[in-house]
Design an enzyme around this catalytic site. Sequence first.
Site, PDB file in Angstrom:
ATOM      1  N   CYS A  85      -1.425   6.267   9.079  1.00  0.00           N
ATOM      2  CA  CYS A  85      -1.744   4.979   8.467  1.00  0.00           C
ATOM      3  C   CYS A  85      -2.821   5.247   7.422  1.00  0.00           C
ATOM      4  CB  CYS A  85      -2.185   3.963   9.523  1.00  0.00           C
ATOM      5  SG  CYS A  85      -3.584   4.524  10.536  1.00  0.00           S
ATOM      6  N   ARG A  94       0.840  -1.200   0.000  1.00  0.00           N
ATOM      7  CA  ARG A  94       0.000   0.000   0.000  1.00  0.00           C
ATOM      8  C   ARG A  94       0.878   1.255   0.000  1.00  0.00           C
ATOM      9  NH1 ARG A  94      -4.457  -0.070   4.541  1.00  0.00           N
ATOM     10  NH2 ARG A  94      -5.242   1.681   3.291  1.00  0.00           N
TER      11      ARG A  94
END
Length: 279
Positions: free
Chosen positions: A234, A175
Amino acid sequence: MTHLISATDLAHEIEDVVVLDVRWALTTANRPAGRRDYEAGHVPGAFFVDLDVELAAPAGEGGRHPLPEPAVVQAVLRRAGITEHSRVVAYDGKDSYAAARAWWVLRWLGISAVRVLDGGWAAWTAAGLPVSTDEPADRHGDVVVRPGQLPTLDASGAAALARDGLLLDARAPERYAGETEPIDPVAGHVPGAVNSPTTEWVTADGTFRRDLAEHWAHVTGGVEPADGAVGVYCGSGVTAAHHMLALAELGVDTVLYPGSWSEWIRDPSRPVATGHQPG
């Protein structure tokens, strides 16, 4: 000072602490599982807290899990009987991601005596400790929350820290690299951020690794930020709190970017980097 507590130690202190069950699932399809899991069995006396509703505001311009409305959290904490003198323990299913979010939010609201059950529900049951299906009645606490007791980063602050200090990206490497993005509409990372996957801070049983200092040295390359500034983000500000809990165990001060990637990408003028970091 440790911010963690073992299952056996919690069992010994159970009459003297307020326990919050924060079991939660990242994917939308599984989100009701936390409540169902709680009803199927929980630490005796624990109160269920819904992360999506009670530890975050509705998704929007602030990202998928913006900071919660203080009054909403205060109502939950009062239901659990929390006062200004209470000691609190939060737990989730295993890895302490959601429990760390609770730990951070409560401290942001001025409640300092908060710990996380290391290994969560899995550690409690593995130790053969008592399980309850009874939901406790409202305990009518009187705590008054004071938001803003911990610093936070906005997007510009995160960008500056990535450039001049150390900004950690807690998501999975693929990611971070922009190779895949299963949740948010744009893949990649904040330019200059250092990838430090949350999964690498825990062991197979969900407890924090015992060599946190060595792992931290690996993340930083053995070089601490010159000004000591460490920020964490995050996808939406949940698992980043797990990093902050791990680093708090080492005495490292960190700052959360609550909006995280899900807020960063809402402004198309913000730059997006892709690719793995060197080394």
